[in-house]
Design an enzyme around this catalytic site. Structure first.
Site, short mmCIF file in Angstrom:
data_model
loop_
_atom_site.label_atom_id
_atom_site.label_comp_id
_atom_site.label_asym_id
_atom_site.label_seq_id
_atom_site.Cartn_x
_atom_site.Cartn_y
_atom_site.Cartn_z
N VAL A 52 0.86 -1.19 0.00
CA VAL A 52 0.00 0.00 0.00
C VAL A 52 0.89 1.23 0.00
O VAL A 52 1.66 1.45 0.94
CB VAL A 52 -0.94 0.04 1.22
CG1 VAL A 52 -1.80 1.31 1.18
CG2 VAL A 52 -1.82 -1.20 1.27
N THR A 53 0.82 2.02 -1.06
CA THR A 53 1.56 3.28 -1.08
C THR A 53 0.73 4.35 -0.37
O THR A 53 -0.49 4.28 -0.34
CB THR A 53 1.89 3.74 -2.51
OG1 THR A 53 0.69 4.15 -3.17
CG2 THR A 53 2.55 2.62 -3.31
N TYR A 106 -4.74 17.79 -10.53
CA TYR A 106 -5.25 16.60 -9.84
C TYR A 106 -6.22 15.82 -10.71
O TYR A 106 -6.15 14.59 -10.82
CB TYR A 106 -5.92 17.03 -8.54
CG TYR A 106 -6.33 15.91 -7.62
CD1 TYR A 106 -5.40 15.26 -6.82
CD2 TYR A 106 -7.67 15.51 -7.53
CE1 TYR A 106 -5.78 14.24 -5.95
CE2 TYR A 106 -8.06 14.50 -6.67
CZ TYR A 106 -7.11 13.87 -5.88
OH TYR A 106 -7.49 12.86 -5.03
N ALA A 107 -7.15 16.55 -11.37
CA ALA A 107 -8.14 15.89 -12.23
C ALA A 107 -7.47 15.17 -13.39
O ALA A 107 -7.83 14.04 -13.73
CB ALA A 107 -9.15 16.92 -12.75
N LYS A 160 -5.74 11.99 -12.04
CA LYS A 160 -6.66 10.93 -11.64
C LYS A 160 -7.39 10.32 -12.84
O LYS A 160 -7.77 9.15 -12.81
CB LYS A 160 -7.66 11.47 -10.61
CG LYS A 160 -7.01 11.78 -9.25
CD LYS A 160 -6.32 10.56 -8.65
CE LYS A 160 -5.82 10.82 -7.25
NZ LYS A 160 -5.18 9.61 -6.65
N ILE A 177 -14.21 11.90 1.30
CA ILE A 177 -14.05 10.91 2.37
C ILE A 177 -13.54 11.59 3.63
O ILE A 177 -12.70 12.50 3.57
CB ILE A 177 -13.07 9.80 1.95
CG1 ILE A 177 -13.48 9.22 0.57
CG2 ILE A 177 -13.03 8.69 3.00
CD1 ILE A 177 -14.87 8.63 0.51
N ALA A 178 -14.00 11.14 4.77
CA ALA A 178 -13.68 11.76 6.06
C ALA A 178 -12.29 11.36 6.55
O ALA A 178 -12.14 10.69 7.57
CB ALA A 178 -14.74 11.41 7.09
#
Length: 253
Positions: free
Chosen positions: A10-11, A163-164, A167, A196-197
């Site tokens: 997991v990075t 970022y968009a 991704k 996400i929290a």
């Protein structure tokens, strides 16, 4: 694929989604190799993995540096004797408008540095780790899985040109790798979370968080564990490959 006894890399495993994924998979018996740059956070995740009943090692790695990534994956195979899953989770943000202007005068632009930093980690880092994981899996004869973490922002989001783009590229690589690596029994998948929290999101001003939450049809932020559960689903479903799972509470940007 059975999660139990699988070796999972997991990075960005020191905190946030990476930590949640590590704990979820450890609770099912996976062994974790955690990559990040924050040694203190990595050690905390290792301790939490042990509390969950499994084992973990950490590796201080900048995922955008080719030699460091190559060395890390070789060391992981030496340490664990196997490599079954990679979760490409490491990522950063450097948000800003492409161009800012007032009264016809340009007052600011997204810097090349902010563009490049995000590309280096969020796209090149995924490429390098995916490439090395695939190479090691092929050498080992492992019918492994590569899971890339994308984002709802892959569809385009104001203030996130860098970022968009990264991704969206992550999903394109996921599809490409599925076609290329299937001959070796290697599957791929992507997860595109909404808001996400995580600690990073929780640090936002209350009024910003309230506005974000109000825009989500389910009227709440996602939990890190819900993204971790999605990663586990991709691992366990042997007919899943080359697709992206949206996990966003019905939000559409």
């Amino acid at each position: 694929m059975q999660v139990k006894d699988s070796v999972v890399v997991v990075t960005g495993g020191g905190q946030g989604l990476g930590r949640a994924m590590a704990i979820e998979l450890a609770s099912q018996g996976a062994k974790l190799a955690l990559l990040d740059l924050n040694e203190e956070k990595l050690q905390e995740t290792v301790d939490l993995v042990k509390e969950a009943g499994s084992e973990a090692r950490y590796y201080l790695v900048n995922v955008s540096e080719e030699a460091a990534v190559e060395t890390a994956f070789e060391k992981i195979v030496q340490d664990f004797g196997a490599l079954d899953v990679l979760v490409n989770n490491a990522g950063i943000t450097r948000d800003g408008l492409l161009v800012k202007a007032k009264n016809g005068e340009v007052t600011g632009k997204m810097s090349l540095s902010n563009w490049q930093q995000v590309m280096d980690v969020n796209l090149t880092g995924v490429f390098l780790c995916g490439r090395e994981a695939a190479a090691q899996m092929i050498k080992l004869g492992s019918k492994g899985v590569i899971i890339n973490i994308s984002s709802i922002s892959r569809a385009g989001n104001m203030g996130q040109t860098n970022y968009a783009a990264a991704k969206a590229g992550v999903v394109a690589m996921t599809v490409t790798w599925a076609k290329e690596l299937s001959r070796y029994g290697i599957r791929t998948g992507a997860v595109a979370p909404g808001f996400i929290a995580t600690d990073m999101v929780a640090a936002m001003p209350e009024e910003v968080l309230a506005k974000i939450t109000a825009g989500v049809p389910l009227k709440r932020l996602g939990e890190p564990g819900e993204i971790a559960h999605t990663v586990r689903y991709i691992m366990e479903n042997d007919y899943f490959s080359g697709s992206v799972v949206e996990c966003n509470g019905a939000l559409r940007i």
